[in-house]
Design a protein around this motif. Sequence first.
Motif, PDB file in Angstrom:
ATOM      1  N   TYR A 203       1.117  -1.496  -0.002  1.00 20.41           N
ATOM      2  CA  TYR A 203       0.334   0.227   0.031  1.00 20.41           C
ATOM      3  C   TYR A 203       0.039   1.594   0.189  1.00 20.41           C
ATOM      4  O   TYR A 203       2.324   1.202   0.543  1.00 20.41           O
ATOM      5  N   MET A 204       0.291   2.636  -0.165  1.00 24.60           N
ATOM      6  CA  MET A 204       1.256   3.823  -0.814  1.00 24.60           C
ATOM      7  C   MET A 204      -0.150   4.738   0.387  1.00 24.60           C
ATOM      8  O   MET A 204      -1.443   4.308  -0.177  1.00 24.60           O
ATOM      9  N   VAL A 205       0.193   5.527   0.933  1.00 25.97           N
ATOM     10  CA  VAL A 205      -0.367   6.686   1.403  1.00 25.97           C
ATOM     11  C   VAL A 205      -0.072   7.874   1.111  1.00 25.97           C
ATOM     12  O   VAL A 205       1.178   7.755   0.872  1.00 25.97           O
ATOM     13  N   LEU A 206      -1.386   8.391   0.682  1.00 24.97           N
ATOM     14  CA  LEU A 206      -1.480  10.316   0.205  1.00 24.97           C
ATOM     15  C   LEU A 206      -1.746  10.959   1.072  1.00 24.97           C
ATOM     16  O   LEU A 206      -2.691  10.260   1.728  1.00 24.97           O
ATOM     17  N   LYS A 207      -0.570  11.642   1.486  1.00 24.42           N
ATOM     18  CA  LYS A 207      -1.262  12.883   2.851  1.00 24.42           C
ATOM     19  C   LYS A 207      -1.899  14.167   2.254  1.00 24.42           C
ATOM     20  O   LYS A 207      -0.708  14.839   0.858  1.00 24.42           O
ATOM     21  N   CYS A 208      -3.120  14.615   2.722  1.00 28.06           N
ATOM     22  CA  CYS A 208      -3.697  15.696   2.004  1.00 28.06           C
ATOM     23  C   CYS A 208      -3.070  16.452   2.502  1.00 28.06           C
ATOM     24  O   CYS A 208      -3.149  17.119   3.151  1.00 28.06           O
ATOM     25  N   SER A 209      -2.423  17.709   1.345  1.00 25.42           N
ATOM     26  CA  SER A 209      -2.009  19.333   2.119  1.00 25.42           C
ATOM     27  C   SER A 209      -2.655  19.950   2.129  1.00 25.42           C
ATOM     28  O   SER A 209      -2.596  21.142   2.813  1.00 25.42           O
ATOM     29  N   LYS A 210      -4.166  20.017   1.129  1.00 23.07           N
ATOM     30  CA  LYS A 210      -4.842  20.705   1.416  1.00 23.07           C
ATOM     31  C   LYS A 210      -5.873  21.013   3.239  1.00 23.07           C
ATOM     32  O   LYS A 210      -6.401  21.836   3.418  1.00 23.07           O
ATOM     33  N   LEU A 211      -6.059  19.625   3.627  1.00 22.28           N
ATOM     34  CA  LEU A 211      -6.888  19.459   4.538  1.00 22.28           C
ATOM     35  C   LEU A 211      -5.831  18.381   6.263  1.00 22.28           C
ATOM     36  O   LEU A 211      -5.677  17.396   5.439  1.00 22.28           O
ATOM     37  N   THR A 212      -5.501  19.224   6.412  1.00 20.29           N
ATOM     38  CA  THR A 212      -5.099  18.376   7.735  1.00 20.29           C
ATOM     39  C   THR A 212      -5.968  17.613   8.190  1.00 20.29           C
ATOM     40  O   THR A 212      -6.440  17.579   8.471  1.00 20.29           O
ATOM     41  N   GLY A 213      -4.739  15.642   7.947  1.00 16.68           N
ATOM     42  CA  GLY A 213      -5.176  14.721   9.247  1.00 16.68           C
ATOM     43  C   GLY A 213      -5.971  14.040   8.348  1.00 16.68           C
ATOM     44  O   GLY A 213      -6.187  13.478   8.837  1.00 16.68           O
ATOM     45  N   ILE A 214      -6.389  14.164   6.649  1.00 13.70           N
ATOM     46  CA  ILE A 214      -7.096  13.434   6.019  1.00 13.70           C
ATOM     47  C   ILE A 214      -6.400  12.880   5.312  1.00 13.70           C
ATOM     48  O   ILE A 214      -4.838  13.249   4.870  1.00 13.70           O
ATOM     49  N   GLU A 215      -6.387  11.258   4.914  1.00 14.15           N
ATOM     50  CA  GLU A 215      -5.087  10.449   4.627  1.00 14.15           C
ATOM     51  C   GLU A 215      -6.186   9.714   3.452  1.00 14.15           C
ATOM     52  O   GLU A 215      -7.236   8.868   3.731  1.00 14.15           O
ATOM     53  N   LEU A 216      -5.189   9.078   2.726  1.00 11.69           N
ATOM     54  CA  LEU A 216      -6.251   8.326   1.888  1.00 11.69           C
ATOM     55  C   LEU A 216      -4.946   6.851   1.079  1.00 11.69           C
ATOM     56  O   LEU A 216      -3.630   7.070   0.784  1.00 11.69           O
ATOM     57  N   LYS A 217      -5.372   5.587   1.745  1.00 10.71           N
ATOM     58  CA  LYS A 217      -4.151   4.487   1.660  1.00 10.71           C
ATOM     59  C   LYS A 217      -5.003   4.103   0.398  1.00 10.71           C
ATOM     60  O   LYS A 217      -6.389   3.757   0.362  1.00 10.71           O
TER      61      LYS A 217
END
Length: 283
Positions: A203-217
């Motif tokens: 898996y890979m993790v995408l950290k959302c720089s627009k909204l703090t705390g939101i991640e997409l795996k």
Amino acid sequence: MGESIYQAYEDEIECLQEEIKILEQKAKETQIYSQEFLKTMHLQKEMFDVQNPESWKYSNTDLEAQIEQTESQIALLTQLTGIGFSQHTVTTVSEGNNKTKQCRLSGCSHSLHFELEFELTEIQTEKDVITTVTDLNIILELNDVYNLSTFISRTEERKNLLMFFRTFSIFAKWYEYRQVTFRHFKEKYPQVVKLPEGSSGEYMVLKCSKLTGIELKIFWKILVSEEGVVTPVLDLLTKIPTEALYFDTGKIMDSAPNSFRCILRLHGIEAAIECLIGLCKEP
């Protein structure tokens, strides 16, 4: 007068027959001599070839051409199948009319290495020789892939070498493609993409720089059935802070996995991942 003529004819016929016998005898002697001559010349030529190194260059040239042709065929086979062999040893044990070959084979498929230990038993019948795999042990560098481990155990029980090569080459192709894809996006978007298990992880993790705390795996599993069917499966898992759920009135995060699967079907893996990264990174 008539009898003397007949006698003359008979004498002439006898002379001709005698000449024919002499000629036949000479023909036989000539044939034997010719065969012996040719045999002697052939032996002399072989001795000349051994004693004269200049004649070796022709046989060496032919041998080099055969080696080059064999190497090109092996390279083509490796390119088509993705399987290459690096080491092969065989030990033969004979028991009566039966022979057992103990084989050890090492190689790789794409970037994955493997070792095989197996026995081939040859049984001589009246019409033919029947060869069967009587023992099989498969050693892989991957020990943490559950589906693959189950398939390997099943293949060892069935002693099916062909199924192993076919399935493992497909699995290795997907495994390498996943590594290359993860590495590509990590290098392209280092601030957004995280690989907690490295490029060989699932898996890979995408950290959302627009909204703090939101991640997409993005999970990318490569499933292998007991029958050797390889199936890549991608899915999306969202992580959002509890306080942010109140602002998600359109349930966008809940529908994200289904939307991701739709994009996958329409545009493929790389385009779908690129789309998610575009949602996460700064404009």
